[in-house]
Scaffold this active site. Structure first.
Site, PDB file in Angstrom:
ATOM      1  N   GLU A 297       0.953  -1.228   0.044  1.00  0.00           N
ATOM      2  CA  GLU A 297      -0.109   0.025  -0.096  1.00  0.00           C
ATOM      3  C   GLU A 297       0.977   1.204  -0.068  1.00  0.00           C
ATOM      4  O   GLU A 297       1.944   1.313   0.880  1.00  0.00           O
ATOM      5  CB  GLU A 297      -0.892  -0.059   1.147  1.00  0.00           C
ATOM      6  CG  GLU A 297      -1.752  -1.213   1.419  1.00  0.00           C
ATOM      7  CD  GLU A 297      -2.260  -1.224   2.975  1.00  0.00           C
ATOM      8  OE1 GLU A 297      -2.109  -0.088   3.811  1.00  0.00           O
ATOM      9  OE2 GLU A 297      -3.146  -2.099   3.163  1.00  0.00           O
TER      10      GLU A 297
ATOM     11  N   HIS B 146      -3.067  -6.124  10.933  1.00  0.00           N
ATOM     12  CA  HIS B 146      -3.873  -7.129  10.414  1.00  0.00           C
ATOM     13  C   HIS B 146      -3.558  -8.374  11.058  1.00  0.00           C
ATOM     14  O   HIS B 146      -3.231  -9.401  10.578  1.00  0.00           O
ATOM     15  CB  HIS B 146      -3.707  -7.242   8.765  1.00  0.00           C
ATOM     16  CG  HIS B 146      -3.662  -6.033   8.189  1.00  0.00           C
ATOM     17  ND1 HIS B 146      -3.003  -5.993   6.754  1.00  0.00           N
ATOM     18  CD2 HIS B 146      -4.333  -4.955   8.308  1.00  0.00           C
ATOM     19  CE1 HIS B 146      -3.385  -4.725   6.381  1.00  0.00           C
ATOM     20  NE2 HIS B 146      -4.315  -4.028   6.997  1.00  0.00           N
TER      21      HIS B 146
ATOM     22  N   ASN C 143      -5.354  -6.366   2.484  1.00  0.00           N
ATOM     23  CA  ASN C 143      -5.983  -5.878   3.696  1.00  0.00           C
ATOM     24  C   ASN C 143      -7.132  -6.784   3.967  1.00  0.00           C
ATOM     25  O   ASN C 143      -7.940  -7.071   2.959  1.00  0.00           O
ATOM     26  CB  ASN C 143      -6.525  -4.624   3.350  1.00  0.00           C
ATOM     27  CG  ASN C 143      -5.674  -3.616   3.081  1.00  0.00           C
ATOM     28  OD1 ASN C 143      -5.094  -3.733   1.998  1.00  0.00           O
ATOM     29  ND2 ASN C 143      -5.084  -2.560   3.837  1.00  0.00           N
TER      30      ASN C 143
END
Length: 548
Positions: free
Chosen positions: A400, A485, A523
């Protein structure tokens, strides 16, 4: 263009009723929220006994609450955090990243943002008063885990990047799940309910707020790498109006990790609002489940602790139910089940409980750009672009492109790299404190760091740039001692059956990120949501007596 929420009349009405109930409860300072219900519905829950209880209000828990309510099952949702709906004295529900206050973090004396320093100066984090804030950093011995606290869980504090994993990787991680069914039915269902939309490429290409992403994109392309737009649950139509000055700013006002005051379709505005709107679901906040035991004759009893904004215990009570859905996340669900197993309350849960934990291969790193290639003082806090090198034969990475919304030119290109790290950790209970302990060593992140370094070494070589060594409190270029995460602890098909049922304990289910073993490659919240949709559909069809 923004993708609207589902527009069926019944669901639209449910969202309205649920959102109204949340706002009214917040305005009145209530910790219990429910929408109008019939006398029969109110009578289905006698005192503190409910047909179904859902623990937590994150992605999996919210799916369970909505689908139980739709099926006519009177359901109680227990959430340990507060309801974030009522503005504080400054007129805002959440505080910003640049001037955080007590609303930022869960009972901390100081903020604990992932970027700890800038030019090695301690200018990022600051002292705050202890309060049940929106973000928590749970610090284990060699790994810290960020989690959301409040109604909506992690949806309150994440960057909203709504990514569906590569099918090949999904099939590797969850081989017992029918991928055809997931990609045909449950991923589309989850994306629609979450309100996923995409940035307008033309607007992205012109706005100064995404200069940082365009700079990182061009540098990746210079290295022969591919980038991809990433969908989000932030309303990009709203963001465009922010830039024009037509609405209050949120993403363009450096809001994200401590909550967004506007624009984001967090769970309290989607799944949870619709759940409350069924009239079958009640929500209790500031209520932490401490233990679970079986009820003689079937069902479960939960010991619940209610706290106030000072962290003081207001009351302790017990809640009983026939069906119990654990959605307290990788950490919370695993801790409750381990405590029940080790105490003997729920024997037979098996040795797979507590295994399969991983940080989704999370590694953060920053690069230093040349002075003639600025990233911009104005930056949207919502990421929309990623470097997609997941097909690399030895070092797959989905990175990201993250903002550094500091309000000044920093020259930093920041990334959260998601890697395919095969290392896994385990959970156990600390015998002295009875709290959760994570068995994970810093060296286990070596494969993830190697993958991230392989990618960004190529970017640096192609552009004549270098790493930043001043961002993480020391001289590291790669930070692998925290993650956003957390996954695993109660792996699907190992600690549970193929649909999240806990063996030997009818009516007991895990519904959240604890089911996914260690890594999903992107994600994870869309996968968590879709998997919960798939599992609850089977449970409702086969296990639950509906219409109560």
């Amino acid at each position: 263009m923004s993708l609207a929420l589902p527009r069926t009349p019944d669901l639209t009405r449910r969202h309205f009723l649920g959102a109204t109930a949340l706002q009214a409860a917040a305005a009145a300072g209530l910790t219990t929220v429910s929408a109008p219900a019939s006398a029969a519905d109110r009578g289905a829950a006698a005192g503190d006994s409910f047909p179904a209880v859902v623990v937590g209000s994150g992605y999996g828990a919210s799916v369970a609450a909505l689908r139980l309510g739709e099926a006519g099952v009177t359901t109680l949702v227990l959430e340990m955090g507060r309801l974030w709906e009522e503005p504080a004295a400054d007129g805002k529900v959440f505080c910003g990243m640049l001037n955080p206050d007590r609303r930022s973090m869960w009972f901390k004396d100081r903020t604990e943002a992932p970027l700890d320093t800038l030019l090695w100066l301690d200018v990022v984090n600051r002292p705050i008063d202890r309060y049940p804030g929106a973000l928590d950093r749970v610090n284990f011995e060699e790994m810290s885990v960020y989690v959301g606290r409040g109604v909506g869980g992690g949806s309150l504090v994440n960057g909203g990047m709504a990514v569906t994993p590569a099918r090949s990787h999904f099939e590797k991680v969850l081989p017992g799940v029918d991928a055809d069914e997931m990609y045909r039915t449950y991923f589309p269902r989850a994306r629609a309910m979450l309100g996923v939309n995409s940035v307008d490429p033309d607007w992205f290409g012109s706005t100064p707020y995404y200069r940082y992403a365009r700079v990182a994109r061009d540098q990746a392309h210079q290295a022969g790498l591919t980038t991809a737009y990433v969908p989000n649950v932030y309303d990009f139509g709203y963001m465009e109006r922010e830039e024009r000055g037509d609405v209050a700013a949120s993403a363009l006002a450096s809001e994200v990790i401590y909550g967004n005051n506007h624009g984001k379709r967090s769970l309290d505005k989607t799944y949870l609002a619709a759940a409350l709107g069924t009239g079958k679901v009640t929500l209790r906040t500031m209520s932490e489940v401490e233990s679970v035991r079986p009820e003689p004759g079937g069902g479960y009893v939960l010991a619940v602790k209610e706290i106030d904004v000072n962290g003081s215990v207001v009351s302790r009570s017990e809640v009983s139910c026939r069906y119990l859905f654990l959605g307290a996340g990788s950490l919370g669900t695993t801790e409750l089940l381990l405590r029940a197993r080790e105490s003997g309350a729920l024997p037979g849960l098996g040795e797979e409980l507590g295994t399969g934990w991983g940080p989704n291969g999370n590694i953060m790193t920053g690069r230093a750009n040349h002075p003639w290639n600025p990233t911009g003082a104005r930056q949207s806090a919502i990421p929309v672009l990623a470097i997609d090198d997941w097909n690399h034969p030895t070092h797959p990475v989905f990175a990201e492109i993250a903002p550094v919304p500091a309000g000044i030119e920093t020259g930093i290109s920041l990334y959260l790299a998601i890697t395919d790290n095969p290392e896994r950790g385990t959970f156990e209970l600390d015998p002295a404190s009875g709290k959760l302990r994570l068995n994970w060593r810093r060296g286990q992140n070596a494969p993830a760091v190697a993958s991230a370094k392989s990618l960004f070494d190529r970017v640096n070589r192609a552009n004549g740039t270098s790493y930043r060594y001043d961002l993480f409190g020391d001289d590291r270029a790669f930070a692998g001692d925290f993650c956003y995460h957390p996954l695993g602890g109660c792996p699907l098909g190992a600690a549970t059956d193929a649909y999240g049922r806990l063996p030997g304990h009818p009516g007991l289910y895990a519904v959240d990120s604890s089911l996914i073993p260690g890594s999903i490659g992107v994600n994870p919240f869309v996968t968590i949501t879709a998997l919960a949709e798939r599992n609850i559909a089977r449970v409702l069809a086969e296990d639950v007596t509906t219409g109560r």
